[in-house]
Scaffold this active site. Sequence first.
Site, PDB file in Angstrom:
ATOM      1  N   LYS A 163       1.007  -1.187   0.023  1.00  0.00           N
ATOM      2  CA  LYS A 163      -0.121  -0.021  -0.037  1.00  0.00           C
ATOM      3  C   LYS A 163       0.866   1.351  -0.063  1.00  0.00           C
ATOM      4  O   LYS A 163       1.873   1.098   0.351  1.00  0.00           O
ATOM      5  CB  LYS A 163      -0.910   0.026   1.224  1.00  0.00           C
ATOM      6  CG  LYS A 163      -0.151   0.171   2.640  1.00  0.00           C
ATOM      7  CD  LYS A 163      -0.991  -0.247   3.752  1.00  0.00           C
ATOM      8  CE  LYS A 163      -0.181  -0.269   5.068  1.00  0.00           C
ATOM      9  NZ  LYS A 163      -0.930  -0.488   6.232  1.00  0.00           N
ATOM     10  N   TYR A 176      16.798  29.667   6.813  1.00  0.00           N
ATOM     11  CA  TYR A 176      15.741  30.385   7.508  1.00  0.00           C
ATOM     12  C   TYR A 176      15.789  30.416   8.772  1.00  0.00           C
ATOM     13  O   TYR A 176      15.627  29.562   9.710  1.00  0.00           O
ATOM     14  CB  TYR A 176      14.321  29.961   6.945  1.00  0.00           C
ATOM     15  CG  TYR A 176      14.072  29.917   5.410  1.00  0.00           C
ATOM     16  CD1 TYR A 176      14.255  31.350   4.807  1.00  0.00           C
ATOM     17  CD2 TYR A 176      13.633  28.850   4.775  1.00  0.00           C
ATOM     18  CE1 TYR A 176      13.776  31.269   3.353  1.00  0.00           C
ATOM     19  CE2 TYR A 176      13.284  28.956   3.504  1.00  0.00           C
ATOM     20  CZ  TYR A 176      13.174  29.926   2.760  1.00  0.00           C
ATOM     21  OH  TYR A 176      13.063  30.005   1.390  1.00  0.00           O
TER      22      TYR A 176
HETATM   23  C1  LIG Z   1      -0.250  -1.744   6.654  1.00  0.00           C
HETATM   24  C2  LIG Z   1      -0.950  -2.895   7.276  1.00  0.00           C
HETATM   25  C3  LIG Z   1      -0.156  -4.108   7.371  1.00  0.00           C
HETATM   26  C4  LIG Z   1       1.303  -4.077   7.237  1.00  0.00           C
HETATM   27  O1  LIG Z   1       1.961  -3.502   8.445  1.00  0.00           O
HETATM   28  P1  LIG Z   1       3.451  -3.701   8.579  1.00  0.00           P
HETATM   29  O2  LIG Z   1       3.791  -3.119  10.176  1.00  0.00           O
HETATM   30  O3  LIG Z   1       4.179  -2.616   7.941  1.00  0.00           O
HETATM   31  O4  LIG Z   1       4.005  -5.063   8.418  1.00  0.00           O
HETATM   32  C5  LIG Z   1      -0.780  -5.167   7.865  1.00  0.00           C
HETATM   33  N1  LIG Z   1      -2.302  -5.419   7.739  1.00  0.00           N
HETATM   34  C6  LIG Z   1      -2.917  -4.095   7.856  1.00  0.00           C
HETATM   35  C7  LIG Z   1      -4.267  -4.274   7.817  1.00  0.00           C
HETATM   36  C8  LIG Z   1      -2.207  -3.110   7.458  1.00  0.00           C
HETATM   37  O5  LIG Z   1      -3.101  -1.689   7.251  1.00  0.00           O
END
Ligand SMILES: *Cc1c(COP(=O)(O)O)cnc(C)c1O
Length: 375
Positions: A35, A259
């Site tokens: 994702k 800045y």
């Molecule tokens: C993002 C996510 C994962 C992966 O999590 P990690 O800690 O990056 O391994 C797994 N399950 C769900 C439902 C998620 O949203």
Amino acid sequence: MTDLRLATISTGAISHNVETLRALVAPAQVMAVVKANGYGHGAIESAQAALAGGAHWLGVADLSEAFALRDAGIDAPLLAWLHQPGAAFSEAVRAKVDLGISSIAQLSEVAAASGTARVHLKVDTGLHRNGAVLSDWQRFFEAAVAHELAGRIRVRGIWSHLANAGAEHDAQQIDQFSAALAMAEAVGLRPEFRHLAASEGAIKYASARFDLVRLGISTFGLAPADDVDAAALGLVPAMTLSAPVVSVKRALAGVGVSYGFDFYCESDTTLALVPLGYGDGVPRHASNRGPVTINGARGQIAGRVAMDQIVVNMGDAPVAIGDRAVLFGNVAGSAADSGTASTVPSVDEWAAAAETINYEIVTRIGSRVIRRYES
Ligand SMILES: *Cc1c(COP(=O)(O)O)cnc(C)c1O
């Protein structure tokens, strides 16, 4: 031509990490979670690398992410779990995207979509994010049985997500999840895939692995928690962030930099200008702190991070225009680096400098940064 802003992604590292994690969690299967543009690494390339490393499944948050993978010709088992009412469920069924389903209402909507939806029923075991609440479980499962008997859905999975609030809480959630599984079985559901753990739970607890684990951050070679040693597990960070030095100047003791003059030079020093800023995901919160390596020498951001650039205080180290500044990464195996393994900062150091987590550092690397893929 050298790229102005470069994230070098090692697809070999991603494949290797999946292979390594797969051996760790076997016989459970591995879902590589890609994702949010593959945590900044590129969703399609990361997915392909993960599949090459033996991932059985891919996971994404929403359907647009799922369709992008399908459009790229990736036909591996794929789960998406974050949906608004009216999401493109019929299209998802056509594209063979499995759907994470979190409520009775959502279940009805998916059952009404054309075709037979493949669903993974999500129960909330304590995280209080997505998933059906405990008092709804029985009705949720019974509704699923009815839809399944009518041929509207196929229940392929039952799942939940850990809060990672400590071993005791995690153990309670594992128990809650087991109770949900027993309830589902009692009403006649026979899911092939029971899954609970993301990276942290999968690495820490054999009892959380069930049939499948969903691995995001660890796929990219980073630790899911401070008390997990990614290197000791054999994981290799996949992303190196670098840019060429575009200006070098010698500054006198006492002058202010960037800045607001949040930084004054303590002594005469060399300042290197690096064309990466908060517009590229370099956290402004790491002003005066973020580490950078040039020619194997460590420097530190001087003053505020700007939108497009940072000034790096290099002391008396030799630096020339065109030298490569490495913000973080995995030096071994990356041609982009001029540093050595011992001096190149880690993503975790940046997370500490910005008072955040490694997940956020890599995921927020922006769209101006060219991703170059190396095996
Ligand atoms: C993002 C996510 C994962 C992966 O999590 P990690 O800690 O990056 O391994 C797994 N399950 C769900 C439902 C998620 O949203």
